[in-house]
Write a protein that holds these residues in place. Structure first.
Motif, PDB file in Angstrom:
ATOM      1  N   ALA A  99      68.665  21.418  40.546  1.00 50.50           N
ATOM      2  CA  ALA A  99      68.462  22.567  40.989  1.00 50.50           C
ATOM      3  C   ALA A  99      67.236  22.508  41.256  1.00 50.50           C
ATOM      4  CB  ALA A  99      68.627  24.104  39.926  1.00 50.50           C
ATOM      5  N   PRO A 100      66.615  21.889  42.929  1.00 53.00           N
ATOM      6  CA  PRO A 100      65.081  22.043  43.428  1.00 53.00           C
ATOM      7  C   PRO A 100      63.957  23.271  43.734  1.00 53.00           C
ATOM      8  CG  PRO A 100      66.962  19.780  44.443  1.00 53.00           C
ATOM      9  CD  PRO A 100      67.251  21.540  43.522  1.00 53.00           C
ATOM     10  N   GLN A 101      64.975  24.227  43.487  1.00 52.65           N
ATOM     11  CA  GLN A 101      64.470  25.230  44.049  1.00 52.65           C
ATOM     12  C   GLN A 101      64.049  25.884  43.276  1.00 52.65           C
ATOM     13  OE1 GLN A 101      67.876  24.643  43.906  1.00 52.65           O
ATOM     14  NE2 GLN A 101      68.748  27.126  43.210  1.00 52.65           N
ATOM     15  N   PHE A 102      64.224  25.229  41.972  1.00 57.51           N
ATOM     16  CA  PHE A 102      63.408  25.682  40.568  1.00 57.51           C
ATOM     17  C   PHE A 102      61.786  25.022  40.590  1.00 57.51           C
ATOM     18  CE2 PHE A 102      67.241  27.858  40.253  1.00 57.51           C
ATOM     19  CZ  PHE A 102      67.473  29.396  40.108  1.00 57.51           C
ATOM     20  N   VAL A 103      61.802  23.736  40.943  1.00 55.43           N
ATOM     21  CA  VAL A 103      60.569  23.147  40.464  1.00 55.43           C
ATOM     22  C   VAL A 103      59.205  23.593  40.356  1.00 55.43           C
ATOM     23  CG1 VAL A 103      60.029  20.886  41.788  1.00 55.43           C
ATOM     24  CG2 VAL A 103      62.112  20.989  41.814  1.00 55.43           C
ATOM     25  N   PRO A 104      58.794  24.100  41.819  1.00 56.66           N
ATOM     26  CA  PRO A 104      57.952  24.763  41.788  1.00 56.66           C
ATOM     27  C   PRO A 104      57.528  26.240  40.517  1.00 56.66           C
ATOM     28  CG  PRO A 104      58.942  25.136  44.141  1.00 56.66           C
ATOM     29  CD  PRO A 104      59.491  24.454  43.616  1.00 56.66           C
ATOM     30  N   THR A 105      58.519  26.989  40.117  1.00 50.62           N
ATOM     31  CA  THR A 105      58.531  27.761  39.225  1.00 50.62           C
ATOM     32  C   THR A 105      58.545  26.901  37.289  1.00 50.62           C
ATOM     33  OG1 THR A 105      60.991  28.438  39.352  1.00 50.62           O
ATOM     34  CG2 THR A 105      58.083  29.519  40.828  1.00 50.62           C
ATOM     35  N   ALA A 106      58.559  25.529  37.410  1.00 47.80           N
ATOM     36  CA  ALA A 106      59.530  25.034  36.114  1.00 47.80           C
ATOM     37  C   ALA A 106      57.415  25.036  35.204  1.00 47.80           C
ATOM     38  CB  ALA A 106      60.062  23.550  36.650  1.00 47.80           C
ATOM     39  N   GLN A 107      57.085  24.633  35.948  1.00 49.59           N
ATOM     40  CA  GLN A 107      55.702  24.641  34.613  1.00 49.59           C
ATOM     41  C   GLN A 107      55.592  25.881  34.366  1.00 49.59           C
ATOM     42  OE1 GLN A 107      52.108  21.729  36.431  1.00 49.59           O
ATOM     43  NE2 GLN A 107      51.139  22.124  34.411  1.00 49.59           N
ATOM     44  N   SER A 108      55.046  26.478  35.117  1.00 50.92           N
ATOM     45  CA  SER A 108      54.467  27.785  34.170  1.00 50.92           C
ATOM     46  C   SER A 108      55.901  28.689  33.287  1.00 50.92           C
ATOM     47  CB  SER A 108      53.989  29.102  34.985  1.00 50.92           C
ATOM     48  OG  SER A 108      55.755  29.121  36.664  1.00 50.92           O
ATOM     49  N   ALA A 109      56.568  28.375  33.896  1.00 53.77           N
ATOM     50  CA  ALA A 109      57.934  28.687  33.129  1.00 53.77           C
ATOM     51  C   ALA A 109      58.689  28.254  31.701  1.00 53.77           C
ATOM     52  CB  ALA A 109      59.277  28.672  34.130  1.00 53.77           C
ATOM     53  N   THR A 110      57.945  26.587  31.801  1.00 56.87           N
ATOM     54  CA  THR A 110      57.772  26.092  30.500  1.00 56.87           C
ATOM     55  C   THR A 110      56.981  26.538  29.537  1.00 56.87           C
ATOM     56  OG1 THR A 110      58.723  24.056  31.356  1.00 56.87           O
ATOM     57  CG2 THR A 110      57.699  23.680  29.279  1.00 56.87           C
ATOM     58  N   VAL A 111      55.306  26.521  30.506  1.00 57.47           N
ATOM     59  CA  VAL A 111      54.442  27.390  29.374  1.00 57.47           C
ATOM     60  C   VAL A 111      55.046  29.060  29.079  1.00 57.47           C
ATOM     61  CG1 VAL A 111      52.100  28.396  29.695  1.00 57.47           C
ATOM     62  CG2 VAL A 111      52.987  25.693  30.404  1.00 57.47           C
ATOM     63  N   LEU A 112      55.209  29.064  29.590  1.00 54.72           N
ATOM     64  CA  LEU A 112      55.541  31.379  29.104  1.00 54.72           C
ATOM     65  C   LEU A 112      56.359  31.120  28.153  1.00 54.72           C
ATOM     66  CD1 LEU A 112      56.049  33.171  32.833  1.00 54.72           C
ATOM     67  CD2 LEU A 112      53.880  33.381  30.758  1.00 54.72           C
ATOM     68  N   VAL A 113      57.390  29.884  28.208  1.00 56.29           N
ATOM     69  CA  VAL A 113      58.823  30.064  26.601  1.00 56.29           C
ATOM     70  C   VAL A 113      58.213  29.419  26.093  1.00 56.29           C
ATOM     71  CG1 VAL A 113      60.781  28.886  26.365  1.00 56.29           C
ATOM     72  CG2 VAL A 113      60.320  30.252  29.159  1.00 56.29           C
ATOM     73  N   ALA A 114      57.459  28.741  25.910  1.00 56.54           N
ATOM     74  CA  ALA A 114      56.856  27.832  24.832  1.00 56.54           C
ATOM     75  C   ALA A 114      56.015  29.361  24.148  1.00 56.54           C
ATOM     76  CB  ALA A 114      56.100  26.857  24.836  1.00 56.54           C
TER      77      ALA A 114
END
Length: 335
Positions: free
Chosen positions: A278-293
């Motif tokens: 779902a490419p619409q989530f690409v801009p937020t994927a990296q920050s989301a990964t950090v927050l989830v970690a």
């Protein structure tokens, strides 16, 4: 050297330690995959194919048969967690834009980060806590938490809440490896036994590849504080419904519900996996990964402490009585 023993002593260590190693590579030698190429590049950047194999093995490990008590406990925990995550996404989507919050303390927070942090329980942490504070049925209630594994449930929540629209083939593509493993594992017990170990063996590999998408310099930003706030929100906003469901539906003491109010180690893979389809989530994927970690780390520390306090205050007598009535030794489980 007792490396495995050290990793096992860290909550979610099998996921977090390789993820940290990959993040160190990304931060200090970001050009390593392109420099080495070949198989080294594949293992450093191959999150999606490695995850696909992991989903297949997780599907193969799930057995349909279970006792009524274990199934009731499992179903109560899984459904309550998913419904709580869905309700939270429904409410927060009214205030958080699709591209996430861009300014202020909450900069970097997105619906993607929220759903991935909220909807998956750390099954290994839950099972180990119930070994100490619950009954063997409660310890075995992690059996259905595998259903939460992978991005499918997160995608279902995002779609049901109207935050995202996924084409049917995207859902099929996300769940097909899992369903294929599930079918084979239940058609032939020998195949289940063959593929099940892959569910654990693949974790450090996709964790390392996932870490290679994280630049640790982002932790020097407000994301660190925001991640702690998000983690505490996971415990409160999913813990309260889980405690109530455990008491009034699962007929427990609430201890099992609180023990399930964590973020699973595997959840760190979901933002990138969802963004891949779902490419619409690409801009937020990296920050989301950090927050989830960060949520994984914080909930792995805080949830056991709170569960122990709750058990001593409300659950100790009932759990001890249940063990006295059924003294069969409990078995340990891994996430």
């Amino acid at each position: 050297m007792r490396i495995k023993d050290f990793v096992d002593r860290i909550p979610g260590g099998l996921m977090l330690m390789p993820l940290l190693l990959g993040a160190l590579c990304k931060t200090f030698v970001p050009g390593a995959p392109a420099y080495f190429k070949g198989f080294t590049m594949g293992i450093m950047t191959g999150v999606i194919p490695i995850l696909a194999v992991w989903f297949f093995c997780m599907g193969a490990s799930i057995k349909l048969s279970a006792t009524g008590t274990v199934l009731r406990k499992s179903g109560t925990i899984v459904l309550t967690k998913l419904l709580a995550a869905w309700a939270i996404v429904m409410v927060t989507s009214l205030f958080i834009p699709a591209e996430g919050i861009q300014t202020g303390f909450f900069a970097g927070l997105s619906i993607l980060a929220i759903v991935c942090a909220m909807d998956m329980t750390n099954g290994g942490l839950y099972a180990s806590l119930m070994q100490t504070y619950g009954t063997k049925e409660e310890a075995g209630a992690f059996v259905l938490t595998s259903i939460e594994s992978g991005p499918l449930m997160s995608m279902v929540i995002l779609g049901a809440s109207g935050v995202a629209h996924f084409e049917p083939q995207i859902f099929i593509g996300a769940v097909l490896p899992f369903l294929a493993g599930f079918a084979l594992g239940n058609l032939d017990p020998k195949l289940r036994a063959f593929f099940t170990p892959g569910g654990i063996l693949m974790i450090p590999f996709f964790a390392f590849a996932l870490g290679n998408t994280i630049d640790l310099s982002t932790l020097l930003s407000p994301l660190a504080g925001l991640g702690v706030v998000l983690a505490l929100s996971v415990i409160v906003l999913t813990g309260i419904p889980l405690i109530l469901a455990d008491k009034f539906i699962g007929r427990g003491t609430g201890t099992a519900g609180l023990a399930a109010s964590s973020t699973a180690g595997a959840a760190a893979a979901n933002p990138l996996a969802i963004a891949a389809v779902a490419p619409q989530f690409v801009p937020t994927a990296q920050s989301a990964t950090v927050l989830v970690a960060i949520c994984i780390i914080v909930t792995s520390i805080v949830v056991p402490i709170l569960t122990g306090i709750w058990y001593k205050a409300f659950g100790k007598g009932m759990a001890e009585q249940a063990r006295a009535d059924d003294p069969v030794p409990q078995m340990a489980h891994a996430d």
